[in-house]
Design a protein around this motif. Structure first.
Motif, PDB file in Angstrom:
ATOM      1  N   TYR B 238       0.874  -1.129  -0.098  1.00 27.03           N
ATOM      2  CA  TYR B 238      -0.198   0.090   0.000  1.00 27.03           C
ATOM      3  C   TYR B 238       1.039   1.287  -0.122  1.00 27.03           C
ATOM      4  O   TYR B 238       0.708   2.202  -0.677  1.00 27.03           O
ATOM      5  N   GLY B 239       1.765   1.270   0.685  1.00 32.63           N
ATOM      6  CA  GLY B 239       2.728   2.442   0.914  1.00 32.63           C
ATOM      7  C   GLY B 239       3.566   2.523  -0.302  1.00 32.63           C
ATOM      8  O   GLY B 239       3.822   3.731  -0.795  1.00 32.63           O
ATOM      9  N   ARG B 240       3.931   1.622  -0.741  1.00 33.32           N
ATOM     10  CA  ARG B 240       4.990   1.605  -1.855  1.00 33.32           C
ATOM     11  C   ARG B 240       4.201   1.748  -3.125  1.00 33.32           C
ATOM     12  O   ARG B 240       4.643   2.691  -4.008  1.00 33.32           O
ATOM     13  N   ILE B 241       3.275   1.323  -3.771  1.00 36.67           N
ATOM     14  CA  ILE B 241       2.457   1.651  -4.816  1.00 36.67           C
ATOM     15  C   ILE B 241       1.637   3.000  -4.857  1.00 36.67           C
ATOM     16  O   ILE B 241       1.685   3.671  -5.695  1.00 36.67           O
ATOM     17  N   SER B 242       0.957   2.972  -3.780  1.00 35.49           N
ATOM     18  CA  SER B 242       0.065   4.251  -3.687  1.00 35.49           C
ATOM     19  C   SER B 242       0.930   5.642  -3.704  1.00 35.49           C
ATOM     20  O   SER B 242       0.029   6.671  -3.832  1.00 35.49           O
ATOM     21  N   ILE B 243       1.956   5.741  -3.229  1.00 35.33           N
ATOM     22  CA  ILE B 243       2.624   6.841  -3.099  1.00 35.33           C
ATOM     23  C   ILE B 243       2.912   7.214  -4.356  1.00 35.33           C
ATOM     24  O   ILE B 243       3.736   8.554  -4.788  1.00 35.33           O
ATOM     25  N   ASP B 244       3.239   6.218  -5.453  1.00 40.37           N
ATOM     26  CA  ASP B 244       3.737   6.424  -6.770  1.00 40.37           C
ATOM     27  C   ASP B 244       3.201   7.850  -7.557  1.00 40.37           C
ATOM     28  O   ASP B 244       3.933   8.681  -8.003  1.00 40.37           O
ATOM     29  N   GLU B 245       1.857   7.791  -7.260  1.00 36.46           N
ATOM     30  CA  GLU B 245       1.527   9.212  -8.325  1.00 36.46           C
ATOM     31  C   GLU B 245       1.738  10.475  -7.785  1.00 36.46           C
ATOM     32  O   GLU B 245       2.081  11.410  -8.660  1.00 36.46           O
ATOM     33  N   PHE B 246       1.798  10.355  -6.509  1.00 39.04           N
ATOM     34  CA  PHE B 246       2.226  11.941  -5.741  1.00 39.04           C
ATOM     35  C   PHE B 246       3.782  12.159  -6.012  1.00 39.04           C
ATOM     36  O   PHE B 246       4.276  12.956  -6.513  1.00 39.04           O
TER      37      PHE B 246
END
Lengths: 404, 441
Positions: B238-246
Motif C-alpha cells: 500500500y505504501g509502496r504503490i500508492s505513493i507513486d502518483e504523488f
C-alpha cells in the motif's frame, strides 16, 4: 477448387518483401481468390502464408469432452490433453477419454497441463485446487497443506528435466521430482515486483515466467540466477516507444522456442531474441487484438496467439506476415482468415470453422495442426499441406515437398 | 430507534441509482484523450514526447461466451459474494498485521445494508426471491483471496462479487474473476494500478490514489507553492504503490522528493527517519500508510519541533488519528474519496440507516460498499441471472448518484470523480474541494 470472395482493403505493397509482392497483387486485383482446395492452402499459387481453412470442432454434447469451457491444451506426440472447467480429457486416435472428480481428479477446474518427456507423467495445474500428477492411472494431489506448493490457484505448469515448475497466484514453485524437494520463489528471493505468476514455460536450460504486474522472469538453470524483463517506460497507461522492450508488465504467458522468447500481454505481443525486442499491437500489425490470453511459439519466427478476437498467427517474422482467424460478425456462420503484412490487410479467406465465439483462451501446436480452446468449444485446424513461413514465388521457390 | 427498512429503502431508491439522463451511448463521443483525468503537466513523459500508444481510453470489451446462457429455472436466492478483510488473521500481504480488519468490517456492513434494503423492496424483482450475501475473508496469506474467489465462483455460484481493500489481494482476486468470468465491483482498493489491467469484468467506485494524489499535488505545489517535500511511508505494498502518483507528480512539477524513507508496519518509533528528514529542511512531509502509524509520525514530528505541513492518504482521515494527535496538530492534509459530511438526502438517509443498524456512523468503506452493492443489484435487476449480461450492465453505467455522491466512470469503469482534501480545523476533519481551498489560501 473453391472460389472464395474476399473483402479487403488493399494498400500499398511498397513495404513488402519481394516474395510477397506477387501474392499481394494476385490477392488484390480480382475480388475473388482461388484456392487450390478446401483444406486450407495459400490464397493463390504464389508467395503467401499457409492458411488453416479446414477445421474440426469438438463439443461436450457430442460426448468426449467433459466441458466446453477450455482452459488448457497440451500436445504430447499424437495425443492431446485438454483441461476444462469441469474435468480433464485426452484425445488420441480419434477417440476421447475424460476424468472428473469422481474419477479421482482432485479438483474439476484444470487450468494448466505439462507432460514430462522423461517419465510421461502428466502434471495438472488446478485452478484453486493445487497441483496434481497423473501417472499410471492415478492422481496424486499436492496443495498448500500437504506440500510445498505456495498457493492452490495454479495458472501454469512446465517440466524441464526432473523439475516441475509451477506458476501460482502467489509465487513460483520448483519441485524436484527425484528428491521431492520444493523450492519457493516469491519477492523474497526472486526479482518479483509482484508475485502473481500467470504462466511458465521451460526449455533448453531456461525457465520463463509471465508475472502479472512483474513482466517476464527468466531463470537460468545452470547459473541459478534470475533475470527480469520489464517494460522500460515503467508506466501502466502508455507504451512509450515501440520495440524498446517488453510492451507491458501485465504479462499473460511466455513461450520459449529456438532461443526466442514470445511474451503475451493484454496490451500486445512481444518477441525477444536475447538482444532485440520487437512488439506488435492491433493497430500496427495483423494481430487481431491486444488482449492476448496465451501465446505459443512454433519457432523463432512464428507464434500462435489466443486473443479475445480470435486466433492470430504470426506466420513469418521477417516479412511480418500474419493470419488472423475470427468471426467477422456476430451472426457470421463461420470464421474468416485475414491475411496481413504489417498493418496492411491483403486478403480475407473463408474457413469452415464455426465455433460460436472467438474469445480464444488456449492454443497449442501439434505437428502441422493447430488447436484452439474457447469458452464454448474446441477446434483443430488441419494442416494438410502445411508449410512454414511464406511460400516464395514459383520462380524463386525451393521444392515444397507435399505442398500442392 | 431503527428506521423501517421498506420506507428507508424506498426513500433511498429515489435518491440513489444511475443518473437518469445518462445514456451510455452518448459517452463514446466524449472519449477522454488523457487517461485518468491527468493534468497536462503530469502526463508521463509529457514534456518530452508523445507515447507510441496510450491505453485505457477505450472500454474493456468482453468478447467471450456466456451471454447466450439461459437464466436458471429455479433459484432460492440470488447470491452475491463479498470478499474483504474481516477476520483478525495474520496477513503477509498487508505486512504481517491485521490492520485492515476494521476497514473490512465497515465494508461488510455497507454491503449488508444494501442487501437488506434490496430485500426490503422485494428482493430480486423479476422473481421476488431474496438476495443473499455470501461472505468470505481475504485477510490470510497472500493468495487467499484467489482461493476464496474460486470458491465463490464455482461452489457458492455467486452472480457477482464485491471486494476488496488490500491492493495485492484485489489484484489476485480480479485475475481469478477474469478466468472464472464473474463480475466484480471494487469499493475499497485505491491502488491506481488495480484498474490498469484491462480486465473486462471489473469496476471500481472509489476514487483512487491517482485522483487523490493529483489533488494533493495541486494543493501542495500550486496553492501553497511548496517545493521541498520528503516522504516517510509504510514499507508494505500500500505504501509502496500508492505513493507513486504523488511522487511522480512531484518529479514532473520539478520538485522531486528530498528523500523517500519507509518504516515497517507496526513501528512506533520513527525518530531515526525523522531526524534525517528534519536535517533536509522540508516544506512538507508526506506519509502513505494507516491511521495509527501516520498519527504517531505526526506526533513525533511535532515533538521534534517539526511544524511542517503533514500530508497523508485517506486512511489517515479518521477519528483514531485525531485521538492520537490531539485537537491542534498543526497543518495537516489528506486526500479523500468523497464528502462524508454531505447533506445530500441520499447520504443523510444512509448515515442514519447505518447508525440505526450498526450502532455507529459509517466510514468511506461502508459508504462505498453500500453504493457498490446497490450498483451490482441494479445491474442484476436489469440483466437477469447471467454473469456476462450483469457485466455488460455494470460497464454501461457512466454516472451513478449514490450515497457517496456523483460517481463518474471512465472508459474502463473506474470512478474518476475528483478527490476532496481532508483538513483538520478546530480539532476535527473538514472536507473541501480543491477550488474551495484555493479561495481560502
Amino acid at each position: 477448387m473453391t472460389s472464395l470472395n474476399t473483402s479487403r482493403r488493399c494498400k500499398s505493397t511498397r513495404r513488402l518483401p519481394g516474395g510477397l509482392v506477387f501474392a499481394v497483387l494476385v490477392a488484390c486485383l480480382p475480388l475473388t481468390v482461388v484456392v487450390s482446395n478446401a483444406h486450407g492452402e495459400a490464397p493463390g499459387d504464389e508467395a503467401a502464408p499457409f492458411v488453416y481453412t479446414l477445421w474440426e470442432t469438438f463439443y461436450a454434447e457430442e460426448g468426449g469432452l467433459p466441458n466446453d469451457h477450455i482452459f488448457a491444451l497440451r500436445a504430447d506426440g499424437d495425443r492431446l490433453w485438454v483441461g476444462t472447467e469441469n474435468g480433464l480429457a485426452l484425445y488420441h486416435g480419434g477417440t476421447w477419454k475424460s476424468w472428473g472428480e469422481k474419477d479421482g481428479l482432485p479438483w474439476r477446474v484444470v487450468s494448466a497441463i505439462a507432460v514430462s518427456a522423461k517419465t510421461g507423467d502428466v502434471w495438472l495445474g488446478l485452478f484453486g485446487g493445487g497441483l496434481a500428477r497423473f501417472s499410471g492411472g492415478r492422481f496424486d494431489h499436492f496443495n498448500q497443506f500437504n506440500s510445498g506448493l505456495v498457493n492452490d490457484v495454479v495458472y501454469g505448469v512446465a517440466v524441464l528435466d526432473d523439475t516441475v515448475w509451477v506458476a501460482t497466484t502467489a509465487g513460483m514453485n520448483a519441485l524436484n521430482t527425484v528428491t521431492g524437494e520444493w523450492e519457493i520463489y516469491t519477492e523474497k528471493n526472486a526479482p518479483m515486483e509482484e508475485i502473481w505468476c500467470y504462466s511458465v514455460d521451460a526449455a533448453d536450460g531456461k525457465v520463463f515466467a509471465a508475472v502479472w504486474g512483474g513482466g517476464i522472469l527468466e531463470w537460468d538453470v545452470a547459473t541459478r540466477r534470475w533475470n527480469a524483463h520489464r517494460d522500460p517506460d515503467r508506466e501502466m497507461e502508455i507504451d512509450l516507444y515501440r520495440d524498446d522492450g517488453l510492451i507491458h508488465i501485465i504479462t499473460t504467458s511466455a513461450s520459449y522456442v529456438d532461443g526466442v522468447l514470445w511474451a503475451s500481454t493484454y496490451f500486445g505481443l512481444s518477441r525477444y531474441d536475447g538482444r532485440h525486442w520487437r512488439g506488435w499491437m492491433d493497430h500496427d500489425s495483423g494481430l487481431a487484438s491486444n488482449f492476448i490470453n496465451f501465446t505459443v511459439g512454433r519457432s523463432a519466427t512464428s507464434s500462435v496467439n489466443a486473443t479475445d478476437l480470435g486466433l492470430s498467427v504470426l506466420v513469418d517474422f521477417a516479412s511480418d506476415t500474419w493470419v488472423s482467424y475470427r468471426r467477422d460478425a456476430e451472426d457470421a456462420a463461420t470464421w474468416s482468415a485475414h491475411v496481413w503484412t504489417g498493418a496492411d490487410e491483403l486478403a480475407t479467406i473463408a474457413t469452415n470453422l464455426d465455433l460460436p465465439n472467438h474469445f480464444v483462451i488456449a492454443a497449442e501446436i501439434q505437428g502441422d495442426d493447430v488447436w484452439i480452446g474457447t469458452g464454448h468449444g474446441l477446434a483443430r485446424g488441419r494442416g494438410v499441406g502445411y508449410y512454414d513461413g511464406v511460400r516464395p514465388p514459383a520462380s524463386a521457390a525451393e521444392p515444397q515437398g507435399d505442398t500442392p | 430507534m431503527r428506521i423501517a427498512p421498506v420506507a428507508l429503502a424506498a426513500a433511498m431508491a429515489v435518491a440513489a441509482g444511475p443518473v437518469a439522463a445518462e445514456d451510455p451511448g452518448t459517452t463514446a463521443a466524449e472519449k477522454p484523450q488523457v487517461y485518468g483525468d491527468t493534468p497536462e503537466e503530469l502526463v508521463p513523459y509529457g514534456r518530452f514526447t508523445e507515447p507510441y500508444k496510450t491505453f485505457f481510453l477505450e472500454p474493456n470489451e468482453y468478447r467471450g461466451y456466456g451471454r447466450e446462457l439461459a437464466e436458471p429455472k429455479q433459484v432460492d436466492s440470488v447470491r452475491i459474494g463479498f470478499l474483504g478483510p474481516i477476520e483478525s488473521t495474520v496477513s503477509v500481504a498487508t505486512g504481517g498485521a491485521s490492520h485492515e480488519e476494521p476497514l473490512g468490517v465497515m465494508m461488510l456492513h455497507g454491503a449488508e445494508l444494501a442487501i437488506e434494503h434490496a430485500n426490503a423492496r422485494g428482493g430480486y424483482r423479476p422473481r421476488a426471491v431474496p438476495y443473499e450475501l455470501v461472505v468470505r475473508n481475504d485477510n490470510g496469506l497472500w493468495g487467499s483471496s484467489g482461493n476464496e474467489i474460486v470458491d465463490l465462483a464455482y461452489n457458492a455460484k455467486v452472480w457477482a462479487i464485491l471486494g476488496t481493500i488490500d491492493g495485492a489481494n484485489s489484484h489476485i482476486a480480479i485475475r481469478v474473476a477474469l478466468k472464472a468470468e464473474v463480475p466484480m465491483m471494487n469499493t475499497g482498493d485505491t491502488d491506481p494500478t488495480f484498474i490498469e489491467t484491462r480486465i473486462p469484468w471489473v469496476c471500481r467506485n472509489i476514487t483512487d490514489d491517482r485522483q487523490m494524489s493529483y489533488a494533493l499535488a495541486e494543493y501542495v505545489y500550486g496553492t501553497l507553492g511548496f517545493k521541498r517535500v520528503a516522504a516517510l511511508r509504510a514499507n508494505n505494498r500500500y505504501g509502496r504503490i500508492s505513493i507513486d502518483e504523488f511522487r511522480d507528480a512531484s518529479t514532473r512539477l520539478g520538485h522531486p522528493f528530498l528523500a523517500e524513507l519507509n518504516y515497517p508496519l507496526g513501528a512506533t518509533d520513527f525518530s531515526p527517519q525523522l531526524e534525517r528528514i528534519k536535517a533536509l529542511k522540508p516544506d512538507a512531509v508526506i506519509t502513505w500508510g494507516d491511521a495509527a502509524e501516520s498519527a504517531l509520525i505526526l506526533s513525533q514530528m511535532r515533538a521534534m519541533g517539526m511544524n511542517q505541513l503533514f500530508i497523508g492518504s485517506d486512511r489517515m482521515a479518521t477519528a483514531e488519528f485525531l485521538e492520537t494527535v490531539g485537537p491542534d496538530p498543526g497543518p495537516v492534509v489528506a486526500g479523500y474519496p468523497y464528502d462524508p459530511t454531505s447533506t445530500d438526502p441520499a447520504h443523510t438517509a444512509f448515515v442514519k440507516a447505518f447508525a440505526d443498524r450498526f450502532g455507529g456512523p459509517p466510514d468511506a468503506y461502508a459508504a462505498h460498499a453500500y453504493d457498490g452493492m446497490a450498483q451490482l443489484i441494479d445491474a442484476i435487476e436489469k440483466a437477469g441471472l447471467n454473469r456476462a449480461l450483469i457485466r455488460d450492465e455494470l460497464m454501461s453505467v457512466k454516472a451513478w448518484h449514490g450515497v457517496t455522491g456523483e460517481k463518474t466512470y471512465d472508459a474502463v469503469c473506474s470512478n474518476r470523480s475528483p478527490a476532496l482534501l481532508a483538513l483538520i480545523e478546530n480539532g476535527g476533519w473538514v472536507f473541501r474541494h480543491l477550488d474551495e481551498v484555493h479561495g481560502d489560501s
